[in-house]
Design a protein around this motif. Structure first.
Motif, PDB file in Angstrom:
ATOM      1  N   LEU A 117       1.274   9.429  -5.176  1.00 19.22           N
ATOM      2  CA  LEU A 117       0.258  10.392  -4.739  1.00 19.22           C
ATOM      3  C   LEU A 117       0.868  11.375  -3.739  1.00 19.22           C
ATOM      4  CD1 LEU A 117      -2.758   7.949  -4.255  1.00 19.22           C
ATOM      5  CD2 LEU A 117      -2.351   9.515  -6.176  1.00 19.22           C
ATOM      6  N   LYS A 118       1.697  10.855  -2.836  1.00 21.93           N
ATOM      7  CA  LYS A 118       2.344  11.741  -1.856  1.00 21.93           C
ATOM      8  C   LYS A 118       3.342  12.673  -2.538  1.00 21.93           C
ATOM      9  CE  LYS A 118       1.804   8.511   1.991  1.00 21.93           C
ATOM     10  NZ  LYS A 118       2.480   7.620   2.973  1.00 21.93           N
ATOM     11  N   PRO A 160      -5.695   6.868   1.197  1.00 25.73           N
ATOM     12  CA  PRO A 160      -5.977   5.459   1.544  1.00 25.73           C
ATOM     13  C   PRO A 160      -7.090   4.847   0.698  1.00 25.73           C
ATOM     14  CG  PRO A 160      -5.663   6.756   3.530  1.00 25.73           C
ATOM     15  CD  PRO A 160      -5.727   7.734   2.400  1.00 25.73           C
ATOM     16  N   GLU A 161      -8.170   5.597   0.470  1.00 22.91           N
ATOM     17  CA  GLU A 161      -9.282   5.064  -0.314  1.00 22.91           C
ATOM     18  C   GLU A 161      -8.852   4.801  -1.761  1.00 22.91           C
ATOM     19  OE1 GLU A 161     -13.777   6.315  -1.825  1.00 22.91           O
ATOM     20  OE2 GLU A 161     -12.680   7.598  -0.414  1.00 22.91           O
ATOM     21  N   ALA A 177       0.827  -1.208   0.000  1.00 25.02           N
ATOM     22  CA  ALA A 177       0.000   0.000   0.000  1.00 25.02           C
ATOM     23  C   ALA A 177       0.860   1.256   0.000  1.00 25.02           C
ATOM     24  CB  ALA A 177      -0.938   0.002   1.209  1.00 25.02           C
ATOM     25  N   GLU A 178       1.955   1.250   0.744  1.00 26.73           N
ATOM     26  CA  GLU A 178       2.833   2.420   0.789  1.00 26.73           C
ATOM     27  C   GLU A 178       3.506   2.647  -0.563  1.00 26.73           C
ATOM     28  OE1 GLU A 178       3.998   2.224   5.556  1.00 26.73           O
ATOM     29  OE2 GLU A 178       5.240   1.186   4.066  1.00 26.73           O
ATOM     30  N   ARG A 207      -8.585   1.191  -3.765  1.00 30.89           N
ATOM     31  CA  ARG A 207      -9.314   0.992  -5.031  1.00 30.89           C
ATOM     32  C   ARG A 207      -8.396   0.394  -6.093  1.00 30.89           C
ATOM     33  NH1 ARG A 207     -10.852   5.219  -8.680  1.00 30.89           N
ATOM     34  NH2 ARG A 207     -10.539   6.719  -6.998  1.00 30.89           N
ATOM     35  N   TYR A 208      -7.165   0.889  -6.155  1.00 35.48           N
ATOM     36  CA  TYR A 208      -6.252   0.385  -7.180  1.00 35.48           C
ATOM     37  C   TYR A 208      -5.665  -0.972  -6.813  1.00 35.48           C
ATOM     38  CZ  TYR A 208      -6.681   4.292 -10.306  1.00 35.48           C
ATOM     39  OH  TYR A 208      -7.196   5.189 -11.221  1.00 35.48           O
ATOM     40  N   LEU A 209      -5.525  -1.268  -5.532  1.00 36.02           N
ATOM     41  CA  LEU A 209      -5.125  -2.621  -5.144  1.00 36.02           C
ATOM     42  C   LEU A 209      -6.239  -3.611  -5.486  1.00 36.02           C
ATOM     43  CD1 LEU A 209      -3.318  -2.006  -1.730  1.00 36.02           C
ATOM     44  CD2 LEU A 209      -2.281  -2.785  -3.860  1.00 36.02           C
ATOM     45  N   ASP A 210      -7.482  -3.192  -5.310  1.00 38.66           N
ATOM     46  CA  ASP A 210      -8.603  -4.048  -5.718  1.00 38.66           C
ATOM     47  C   ASP A 210      -8.601  -4.252  -7.234  1.00 38.66           C
ATOM     48  OD1 ASP A 210      -9.560  -4.391  -3.141  1.00 38.66           O
ATOM     49  OD2 ASP A 210     -11.021  -2.743  -3.271  1.00 38.66           O
ATOM     50  N   LEU A 211      -8.287  -3.197  -7.971  1.00 35.14           N
ATOM     51  CA  LEU A 211      -8.268  -3.274  -9.434  1.00 35.14           C
ATOM     52  C   LEU A 211      -7.296  -4.342  -9.919  1.00 35.14           C
ATOM     53  CD1 LEU A 211      -9.030  -1.972 -12.261  1.00 35.14           C
ATOM     54  CD2 LEU A 211      -6.963  -0.596 -11.965  1.00 35.14           C
TER      55      LEU A 211
END
Length: 380
Positions: free
Chosen positions: A117-118, A128-129, A110-111, A133-137
């Protein structure tokens, strides 16, 4: 170079898709040696393009110029209508996935995905959201807390894809990201790339030397050799109607039958090899074979039929005898190598895609090969 913009505008006015990337007469020399020569193409928005070619063909150099890592020595590149030669890589809205994924080992999945983005100073409350979403993708929901070393090679690839896409770039560039994976995983990831690209509609340029990958994932394929574009076409056209002998030889398994041109009539060509006449069709209408000159007829391994007797192939235009010199069982097919005396001892490769339904021909056995004239493409 500036004529590219009116050309793009005219195409869009005619109802074509907006052009995301336009490459105009681009060249790159290294110490006077050309790596890319006069490359030009348009990539419509939302399409998946693969640049295919052997090592040293210039495909990676062309991709690096689009990314901004190298500056063309000639020509111009436009992204969304803007000339970008003077735009540094970090100011181009481009996501990239390399063969070496360059994931941060000290960060979680996730990091890693959150990092771009950071760096772009996105609202921390939304990160985080978006990461989830992209990890789900990429089918890694629930894996965000794992370190990179705790993920398989395929899962690491998925993290790299999510990281490249999470900031919603205008363009995704893939530089042989699947080359290090084993065959089964590579084929699975090819389908995943295609699924994700279609789901998001992100304009994508992929570089590979893998023919299957190019055919599976692409809307269009550019074939390159020695720095030059050899053909730009949809996958089916690239495979079935190669523009020249190089493309015919590079994609698929192709047999070449050389001879002297006896007759050219319309698109039909007759070659003479010894006492044998080989009929085919002109492979490149822009450069047809000339009577009296030499030419090569290209026929793919799967277009040649093999049988134990000539009667089973009587409906074909060309029937010729041979001896099986090798037979390789590959599961879904048997690959035969057949020595043909009438062709001066040439060895033809033949695929049998029905190994269960057909009796296998043993090494040393006499067989008959056959094909139709329409299956032979003749190149000067």
């Amino acid at each position: 170079m500036q004529e590219a913009i009116p050309a793009i505008a005219a195409a869009q006015a005619a109802g074509a898709l907006p052009v995301a990337v336009a490459v105009r007469n681009v060249g790159m020399d290294f110490d006077g040696v050309p790596a890319v020569k006069d490359a030009s193409f348009d990539l419509p928005r939302g399409k998946f393009l693969t640049i295919l070619g052997p090592s040293g063909s210039g495909k990676t150099t062309l991709l690096r110029m689009i990314a901004g890592f190298q500056t063309p020595t000639a020509g111009e590149i436009f992204i969304n209508g803007e000339a970008v030669s003077a735009v540094p890589p970090h100011r181009r809205s481009i996501g990239m996935v390399f063969q070496k994924l360059a994931l941060f080992p000290h960060m979680t999945a996730a990091e890693n995905v959150a990092f771009p983005l950071k760096m772009r100073r996105r609202d921390a409350r939304t990160i985080p959201e978006r990461v989830d979403r992209y990890l789900d993708l990429v089918k890694l929901g629930g894996y965000g807390g794992r370190r990179i070393h705790e993920l398989s090679g395929g899962q690491q690839q998925r993290v790299a894809i999510a990281r490249a896409l999470v900031f919603e770039p205008d363009l995704l560039l893939l530089d042989e990201p699947l080359a290090a994976l084993d065959r089964k995983l590579r084929e699975e990831m090819q389908l995943e790339f295609r699924r994700i690209q279609r789901e998001l509609g992100v304009t994508t340029i992929n570089v590979t030397h893998d023919q299957r990958e190019a055919l599976v994932v692409s809307d269009e394929i550019i074939v390159m050799d020695k720095g030059e574009i050899q053909q730009i076409a949809r996958p089916a056209i690239t495979y079935r109607q190669p523009h020249n002998a190089f493309v015919a030889n590079f994609i698929g398994v192709t047999n070449f039958l050389s001879g002297t041109v006896r007759e050219v009539q319309g698109g039909l060509v007759s070659l003479v090899h010894g006492d044998l006449e080989i009929r085919g069709t002109t492979g490149d209408p822009q450069s047809p074979p000339k009577v009296g000159g030499t030419a090569s007829g290209a026929i793919r391994a799967e277009q040649i039929r093999i049988a134990g007797d000539a009667g089973r192939l009587s409906e074909l235009n060309m029937v010729i005898g041979g001896v099986v010199s090798d037979a390789i069982f590959e599961g879904e097919r048997v690959v035969y190598e057949v020595t043909v005396a009438a062709l001066g001892g040439a060895v033809l490769r033949v695929f049998d895609h029905d190994p269960e339904g057909h009796s296998q021909h043993e090494i040393g056995s006499k067989v008959v090969l056959g094909w139709n004239a329409r299956d032979v493409l003749v190149f000067a």
